[in-house]
Design a protein around this motif. Structure first.
Motif, mmCIF file in Angstrom:
data_model
loop_
_atom_site.group_PDB
_atom_site.id
_atom_site.type_symbol
_atom_site.label_atom_id
_atom_site.label_comp_id
_atom_site.label_asym_id
_atom_site.label_seq_id
_atom_site.Cartn_x
_atom_site.Cartn_y
_atom_site.Cartn_z
ATOM 1 N N ALA A 153 0.662 -1.143 0.369
ATOM 2 C CA ALA A 153 0.179 -0.317 -0.099
ATOM 3 C C ALA A 153 1.128 1.023 0.374
ATOM 4 O O ALA A 153 -0.124 1.903 -0.233
ATOM 5 C CB ALA A 153 -1.048 -0.070 1.270
ATOM 6 N N GLU A 154 1.948 1.517 0.813
ATOM 7 C CA GLU A 154 3.029 2.738 1.109
ATOM 8 C C GLU A 154 3.696 2.460 -0.430
ATOM 9 O O GLU A 154 3.636 3.701 -0.883
ATOM 10 C CB GLU A 154 3.948 2.111 1.658
ATOM 11 C CG GLU A 154 3.646 1.739 3.497
ATOM 12 C CD GLU A 154 4.564 2.380 4.874
ATOM 13 O OE1 GLU A 154 5.992 2.440 4.168
ATOM 14 O OE2 GLU A 154 4.440 1.779 5.031
ATOM 15 N N ILE A 156 -4.676 4.523 14.876
ATOM 16 C CA ILE A 156 -3.852 4.316 16.257
ATOM 17 C C ILE A 156 -4.904 2.435 15.847
ATOM 18 O O ILE A 156 -4.148 1.702 16.611
ATOM 19 C CB ILE A 156 -5.411 4.005 17.363
ATOM 20 C CG1 ILE A 156 -4.327 4.105 18.567
ATOM 21 C CG2 ILE A 156 -6.558 4.350 17.276
ATOM 22 C CD1 ILE A 156 -5.407 4.769 19.978
ATOM 23 N N ASP A 157 -5.954 2.039 14.955
ATOM 24 C CA ASP A 157 -5.779 0.676 14.870
ATOM 25 C C ASP A 157 -5.211 0.478 13.876
ATOM 26 O O ASP A 157 -4.728 -0.633 13.129
ATOM 27 C CB ASP A 157 -7.459 0.486 14.582
ATOM 28 C CG ASP A 157 -7.561 1.723 13.609
ATOM 29 O OD1 ASP A 157 -7.281 2.184 12.345
ATOM 30 O OD2 ASP A 157 -8.844 1.106 12.920
ATOM 31 N N GLY A 158 -3.769 1.267 13.015
ATOM 32 C CA GLY A 158 -2.656 0.421 12.262
ATOM 33 C C GLY A 158 -3.250 0.901 11.140
ATOM 34 O O GLY A 158 -2.509 0.483 9.818
ATOM 35 N N LYS A 159 -4.746 1.279 10.538
ATOM 36 C CA LYS A 159 -5.033 1.428 9.303
ATOM 37 C C LYS A 159 -3.214 3.354 9.156
ATOM 38 O O LYS A 159 -3.282 4.276 8.926
ATOM 39 C CB LYS A 159 -6.347 1.831 8.909
ATOM 40 C CG LYS A 159 -6.220 2.814 7.685
ATOM 41 C CD LYS A 159 -7.773 2.707 7.871
ATOM 42 C CE LYS A 159 -8.374 3.327 5.759
ATOM 43 N NZ LYS A 159 -9.503 4.016 5.971
ATOM 44 N N SER A 160 -3.563 2.822 7.684
ATOM 45 C CA SER A 160 -2.443 3.537 7.001
ATOM 46 C C SER A 160 -2.821 4.391 6.265
ATOM 47 O O SER A 160 -4.692 3.992 5.376
ATOM 48 C CB SER A 160 -1.455 2.977 5.943
ATOM 49 O OG SER A 160 -0.547 1.989 6.213
ATOM 50 N N LEU A 161 -2.931 6.059 6.349
ATOM 51 C CA LEU A 161 -3.643 6.747 5.367
ATOM 52 C C LEU A 161 -2.675 7.546 4.649
ATOM 53 O O LEU A 161 -1.694 8.394 4.964
ATOM 54 C CB LEU A 161 -4.274 8.329 6.931
ATOM 55 C CG LEU A 161 -5.144 7.307 7.916
ATOM 56 C CD1 LEU A 161 -5.779 9.204 8.515
ATOM 57 C CD2 LEU A 161 -6.236 6.626 7.151
ATOM 58 N N THR A 162 -3.103 8.241 3.233
ATOM 59 C CA THR A 162 -2.422 9.006 2.488
ATOM 60 C C THR A 162 -2.620 10.561 3.109
ATOM 61 O O THR A 162 -3.768 10.740 4.277
ATOM 62 C CB THR A 162 -2.945 8.868 1.005
ATOM 63 O OG1 THR A 162 -4.416 9.447 0.650
ATOM 64 C CG2 THR A 162 -2.657 7.748 0.735
ATOM 65 N N LYS A 163 -1.456 11.037 2.744
ATOM 66 C CA LYS A 163 -1.857 12.757 2.550
ATOM 67 C C LYS A 163 -3.234 13.059 2.138
ATOM 68 O O LYS A 163 -3.792 14.028 3.868
ATOM 69 C CB LYS A 163 -0.708 13.688 2.038
ATOM 70 C CG LYS A 163 -1.217 15.077 2.192
ATOM 71 C CD LYS A 163 -0.402 16.153 1.406
ATOM 72 C CE LYS A 163 -0.016 17.220 1.776
ATOM 73 N NZ LYS A 163 0.780 17.941 1.150
ATOM 74 N N SER A 164 -3.712 13.037 1.073
ATOM 75 C CA SER A 164 -5.607 13.628 0.576
ATOM 76 C C SER A 164 -6.192 13.210 2.222
ATOM 77 O O SER A 164 -7.312 13.232 2.617
ATOM 78 C CB SER A 164 -5.828 13.296 -0.265
ATOM 79 O OG SER A 164 -5.388 11.547 -0.635
#
Length: 71
Positions: free
Chosen positions: A24-25, A40-48
């Motif tokens: 995903a990264e 906090i639950d480990g989900k990756s978020l993109t800048k947008s």
């Protein structure tokens, strides 16, 4: 090393990757929308996605949602 050989070397490494978060990264980087934070639950978020998340929190607060404190 020429560019085609370099790409092929990276592709070979990519085929061995088993970590979904890493994939995903990599995808986010290739889409020019890098991951900037994890929830906090480990989900990756993109800048947008992060900007959208912060906006929704701000709207919730404006609508009267309680603000967590350290107390």
């Amino acid at each position: 090393m020429n560019i085609e050989a370099y790409k092929n070397q990276i592709i070979k490494k990519l085929l061995d990757v088993q970590d979904e978060n890493l994939l995903a990264e990599i995808e986010a980087i290739l889409d020019l929308n890098p991951i900037v934070i994890q929830t906090i639950d480990g989900k990756s978020l993109t800048k947008s996605e992060y900007i959208e998340h912060i906006g929704s929190i701000s709207e919730s607060i404006a609508d009267g949602a309680e603000i967590p404190t350290s107390e």
